[in-house]
Design a protein around this motif. Sequence first.
Motif, short mmCIF file in Angstrom:
data_model
loop_
_atom_site.label_atom_id
_atom_site.label_comp_id
_atom_site.label_asym_id
_atom_site.label_seq_id
_atom_site.Cartn_x
_atom_site.Cartn_y
_atom_site.Cartn_z
N SER A 196 0.80 -1.23 0.00
CA SER A 196 0.00 0.00 0.00
C SER A 196 0.84 1.28 0.00
CB SER A 196 -0.95 0.00 1.20
OG SER A 196 -1.86 -1.08 1.10
N PRO A 197 1.88 1.40 0.86
CA PRO A 197 2.68 2.65 0.82
C PRO A 197 3.32 2.91 -0.53
CG PRO A 197 3.12 1.41 2.84
CD PRO A 197 2.31 0.52 1.96
N HIS A 198 3.89 1.86 -1.14
CA HIS A 198 4.53 2.04 -2.45
C HIS A 198 3.48 2.33 -3.53
CE1 HIS A 198 8.06 0.04 -0.59
NE2 HIS A 198 8.72 0.77 -1.47
N LEU A 199 2.31 1.71 -3.43
CA LEU A 199 1.25 1.96 -4.41
C LEU A 199 0.77 3.40 -4.33
CD1 LEU A 199 -0.54 0.65 -6.59
CD2 LEU A 199 -2.20 0.14 -4.77
N TRP A 240 1.29 6.25 -7.33
CA TRP A 240 0.17 6.97 -7.92
C TRP A 240 0.34 8.48 -7.77
CZ3 TRP A 240 -3.18 6.02 -11.44
CH2 TRP A 240 -3.64 4.73 -11.68
N SER A 241 0.73 8.91 -6.58
CA SER A 241 0.92 10.36 -6.37
C SER A 241 2.04 10.89 -7.26
CB SER A 241 1.22 10.63 -4.90
OG SER A 241 2.43 10.00 -4.50
N LYS A 242 3.11 10.13 -7.41
CA LYS A 242 4.21 10.58 -8.26
C LYS A 242 3.80 10.61 -9.72
CE LYS A 242 9.13 9.79 -9.18
NZ LYS A 242 10.34 9.03 -8.81
N ALA A 243 3.03 9.61 -10.16
CA ALA A 243 2.58 9.59 -11.55
C ALA A 243 1.67 10.78 -11.85
CB ALA A 243 1.84 8.28 -11.84
N ILE A 244 0.80 11.12 -10.91
CA ILE A 244 -0.11 12.27 -11.11
C ILE A 244 0.68 13.57 -11.15
CG2 ILE A 244 -1.97 13.60 -10.05
CD1 ILE A 244 -3.06 10.94 -8.94
N LEU A 299 3.18 0.71 -12.07
CA LEU A 299 1.75 0.67 -11.76
C LEU A 299 1.02 -0.32 -12.67
CD1 LEU A 299 1.00 4.48 -11.21
CD2 LEU A 299 0.97 2.67 -9.48
N ILE A 300 1.39 -0.34 -13.93
CA ILE A 300 0.74 -1.26 -14.87
C ILE A 300 1.04 -2.71 -14.49
CG2 ILE A 300 0.71 -2.07 -17.26
CD1 ILE A 300 1.19 0.85 -18.09
N ARG A 301 2.28 -2.97 -14.12
CA ARG A 301 2.69 -4.33 -13.75
C ARG A 301 2.31 -4.67 -12.32
NH1 ARG A 301 8.93 -4.43 -16.07
NH2 ARG A 301 8.41 -4.34 -18.31
N ASN A 302 1.96 -3.63 -11.52
CA ASN A 302 1.68 -3.82 -10.10
C ASN A 302 2.85 -4.50 -9.39
OD1 ASN A 302 0.12 -3.50 -7.77
ND2 ASN A 302 -0.82 -5.53 -7.99
N SER A 303 4.04 -4.07 -9.77
CA SER A 303 5.25 -4.66 -9.22
C SER A 303 6.38 -3.64 -9.28
CB SER A 303 5.64 -5.92 -10.01
OG SER A 303 6.90 -6.40 -9.61
N LEU A 304 7.31 -3.75 -8.33
CA LEU A 304 8.47 -2.87 -8.30
C LEU A 304 9.68 -3.49 -8.99
CD1 LEU A 304 8.25 -1.46 -4.65
CD2 LEU A 304 7.59 -0.33 -6.78
N GLU A 305 9.48 -4.59 -9.67
CA GLU A 305 10.58 -5.19 -10.40
C GLU A 305 11.00 -4.27 -11.55
OE1 GLU A 305 9.55 -9.06 -11.73
OE2 GLU A 305 9.22 -9.87 -9.71
#
Length: 346
Positions: free
Chosen positions: A3-6, A10-14, A66-72
């Motif tokens: 949740s924190p990374h998500l 999102w905030s950074k993308a906006i 965000l699209i991959r829902n992963s930090l890889e």
Amino acid sequence: MDSPHLAYSWSKAIINSIAIALNSVLILSNARVLRELPHTSVIIFTLCCSDCLTMINGWILTTTHLIRNSLEYDKKICQIHAVLITAGCLISLCLCSGLTFLRYKMIVESQKATTKLVIAYISTVTFASFILAALPFLLGSQDVSFMMQPSGDNCTPRWHARDPPTLVMSVACIITLAIPLSGMGYAYFQIYRKVSTTFEAFKGASVCSYESCSQSAPDRASVPMKSDSRQLTRSSLPRTKGRKSEEEEKQMQLLIQSLALVAVFVLGWGPYFVFAMMEVLSGVPQAMEFEFAADFIAQLNFVANPIVILVFDEDIRNNVFGKKKKECPSFEEGHVGPPNRAVTLK
């Protein structure tokens, strides 16, 4: 992705999307008239281009996660991102220094920069910034020198590393940041001293029309007039400080513009400068919360920059909103009315 990374992604993308849109508007509306812009506006235009490229680079990385829902992430992509973000930061700082340098030359040394000097400066700092940011690639240490920060959306140099190539690049970046910041502090101190000694002249200078000047003249009979044509030549008109005061007021506005941009840059990137310097000096990774906050504040700088530019740069603002700049009549210093032309009294 937790949740924190998500939430952070999102905030950074906006924020990146807003910054890209604002900077793109400024770039597209001023690109066609770039040759007509004053030197300071050309540097500001280049600053917008640098910020926009840096934001696009960060936006691509963040939206991919965000699209991959992963930090890889791919190591090579991260290294390229690190070079671009480092070069973009260095270029922005050098361009802010360039604005300060132009104001210093104009106000303190009473000299105007040439177009060749401005172009050479922009080209030099851009080339030097990319060379410094890409130094690990030139030394073959890119796999060790770059890393993904704990936020998961920011690839940067490994500031705390102690291997020689990375340490050389980190120290070089810190020195490159420290010298312009110190130079800007000295320049604005000298500008303040210069302006403070002539502030009363700035306040006292005013433009008066022919009618107000002529009506306040103590001896109307002393003004020679031709009885037949009732014309008054320009040599017999009251002298004013109109042109001088207008020029002084313009320079003060440009000084405020430069100060605002530099202040926004320092406030935006200041926390990240402290973060990087602490890692370089200590050789220990800093807390994840520190990196989150420093990177987030730096992103806000990219949104604030175009807003400050629209507020303080009249030339760029007029091009954005399609307004023509109001042109004042060309007066000779000390005279009212068009030069070399008699003024008819009715």
